[in-house]
Motif scaffolding. Structure first.
Motif, PDB file in Angstrom:
ATOM      1  N   THR A 299       0.844  -1.212   0.000  1.00  0.00           N
ATOM      2  CA  THR A 299       0.000   0.000   0.000  1.00  0.00           C
ATOM      3  C   THR A 299       0.874   1.256   0.000  1.00  0.00           C
ATOM      4  OG1 THR A 299      -0.061   0.208   2.424  1.00  0.00           O
ATOM      5  CG2 THR A 299      -1.773  -1.159   1.406  1.00  0.00           C
TER       6      THR A 299
ATOM      7  N   LEU B   2       3.218   4.286  -0.481  1.00  0.00           N
ATOM      8  CA  LEU B   2       4.458   4.612  -1.192  1.00  0.00           C
ATOM      9  C   LEU B   2       5.124   3.389  -1.844  1.00  0.00           C
ATOM     10  CD1 LEU B   2       6.458   6.939  -1.682  1.00  0.00           C
ATOM     11  CD2 LEU B   2       7.438   6.460   0.582  1.00  0.00           C
TER      12      LEU B   2
ATOM     13  N   TYR C 130       5.914   6.697  17.786  1.00  0.00           N
ATOM     14  CA  TYR C 130       6.298   6.827  16.367  1.00  0.00           C
ATOM     15  C   TYR C 130       7.468   7.802  16.213  1.00  0.00           C
ATOM     16  CZ  TYR C 130       5.365   7.779  11.323  1.00  0.00           C
ATOM     17  OH  TYR C 130       5.440   7.932   9.947  1.00  0.00           O
TER      18      TYR C 130
ATOM     19  N   GLY D 260       7.082  14.541   5.059  1.00  0.00           N
ATOM     20  CA  GLY D 260       6.068  15.198   5.895  1.00  0.00           C
ATOM     21  C   GLY D 260       4.757  14.489   5.598  1.00  0.00           C
TER      22      GLY D 260
ATOM     23  N   ILE E 221       2.125  12.862   3.388  1.00  0.00           N
ATOM     24  CA  ILE E 221       1.885  12.321   2.035  1.00  0.00           C
ATOM     25  C   ILE E 221       0.415  11.912   1.987  1.00  0.00           C
ATOM     26  CG2 ILE E 221       2.783  10.758   0.257  1.00  0.00           C
ATOM     27  CD1 ILE E 221       4.873   9.776   2.275  1.00  0.00           C
TER      28      ILE E 221
ATOM     29  N   THR F 296      -1.365   9.461   1.437  1.00  0.00           N
ATOM     30  CA  THR F 296      -1.641   8.022   1.347  1.00  0.00           C
ATOM     31  C   THR F 296      -2.697   7.642   2.390  1.00  0.00           C
ATOM     32  OG1 THR F 296       0.078   7.518   2.943  1.00  0.00           O
ATOM     33  CG2 THR F 296       0.723   7.453   0.628  1.00  0.00           C
TER      34      THR F 296
END
Ligand code: NAD
Length: 259
Positions: A17, A19, A155, A186, A188, A190
């Motif tokens: 999925t 990138l 994270y 930064g 994206i 998605t």
């Protein structure tokens, strides 16, 4: 067009999925032979099928030593070498303020977002790159791992550690002709980001458009990056065009972080 990856074998983790499949397609177009890895084989088989005979799919949880060894085995069996390792797989973890943080959330995130890059890198070094005295490793950090991010200590800490891991690997493997760099995206557009914005919108009783606007407003260039924007930097770092670039973390974030 360019054929920067002619004769190169590339492993991409988290390739089902976002990138991952975008980079896979762009690298295949420039001649790469690919191993696409993900936890769900069906999904990564689709990504490989879209590319054709130059891509093979493998099931691998990147936090498992056995799975990572099997992933590199698949590359060696099918293609006989590994030239480029794209450590793209990641999880966002569960949003928690630091005073709510749990050991499981913190360590589960760390395992995918930092330790897995160590594992995959170790395996490709030992199985192919050190002996052939060539190779390029690309890690994927995040702006959160540069400046910190509210409710994402798990994270942010893992992605920050990944940048230092990048520098250390670069120092250790340079004399073997191997490079290691890091892309620092930064926002994206998605699924990872869209799901995050949906969750925040719901919590704050706002629309996703409002949340997106609040993310974009402080950016000098006032835009999200596309997967292709980030992929172009990752491909540059992976390729011989970046022959003398190593140990670097490069922000692709419309100007959010200036280092
Ligand atoms: P994504 O969630 O679409 O892709 C990451 C993939 O990794 C997913 O397919 C996921 O299933 C896979 N994965 C998770 N745990 C795994 C495991 N244990 N083993 C194997 N695969 C696993 O996210 P993306 O937006 O494509 O992100 C790509 C990279 O860019 C990630 O490293 C991410 O942290 C980073 N990044 C993304 C954004 C963004 O806005 N989307 C921002 C900053 C950084």
């Amino acid at each position: 067009g360019n054929r920067r990856f002619e004769g190169k074998v590339v492993i991409i983790t988290g390739a089902s999925t976002g990138l991952g499949p975008v980079m896979a397609k762009m690298m295949a177009q420039e001649g790469a032979r690919l191993v696409l890895a993900a936890r769900r084989l069906e999904l990564v088989e689709q990504a490989a099928a879209a590319i054709g005979p130059d891509a093979v799919a493998v099931r691998a949880d990147v936090t498992s030593e056995e799975d990572v060894a099997a992933m590199v085995d698949a590359a060696m069996t099918r293609w006989g070498q590994v030239d480029i390792m794209m450590n793209n797989a990641a999880v966002p973890g569960t949003d928690k303020f630091i005073w709510e943080q749990t050991v499981d959330n913190f360590l589960d995130t760390y395992k995918v977002d930092c330790m897995a890059a160590m594992l995959c890198t170790r395996e490709v070094l030992n199985r192919s790159m050190m002996e052939r005295r060539t190779g390029s490793i690309v890690n994927f950090s995040s702006s959160a791992g540069w400046d910190g991010m509210v409710r994402k200590s798990h994270y942010s800490a893992a992605k920050g550690a990944l940048r230092i891991l990048t520098k250390t690997i670069a120092r250790e493997v340079g004399e073997y002709g191997i490079r290691c760099n890091c892309v620092v995206p930064g926002a994206i557009g998605t699924d990872l980001m869209i799901n995050y914005m949906k969750r925040v919108a719901e919590e704050q009783g706002k629309s996703v458009e409002e949340i997106e606007a609040s993310i974009v407003a402080p950016l000098p260039l006032k835009t999200f990056s596309t997967p292709e924007d980030v992929a172009r930097m990752a491909l540059f770092l992976a390729s011989d065009e970046a022959r003398t670039v190593t140990g670097q973390s490069i922000n692709v974030d419309a100007g959010l972080v200036m280092s």
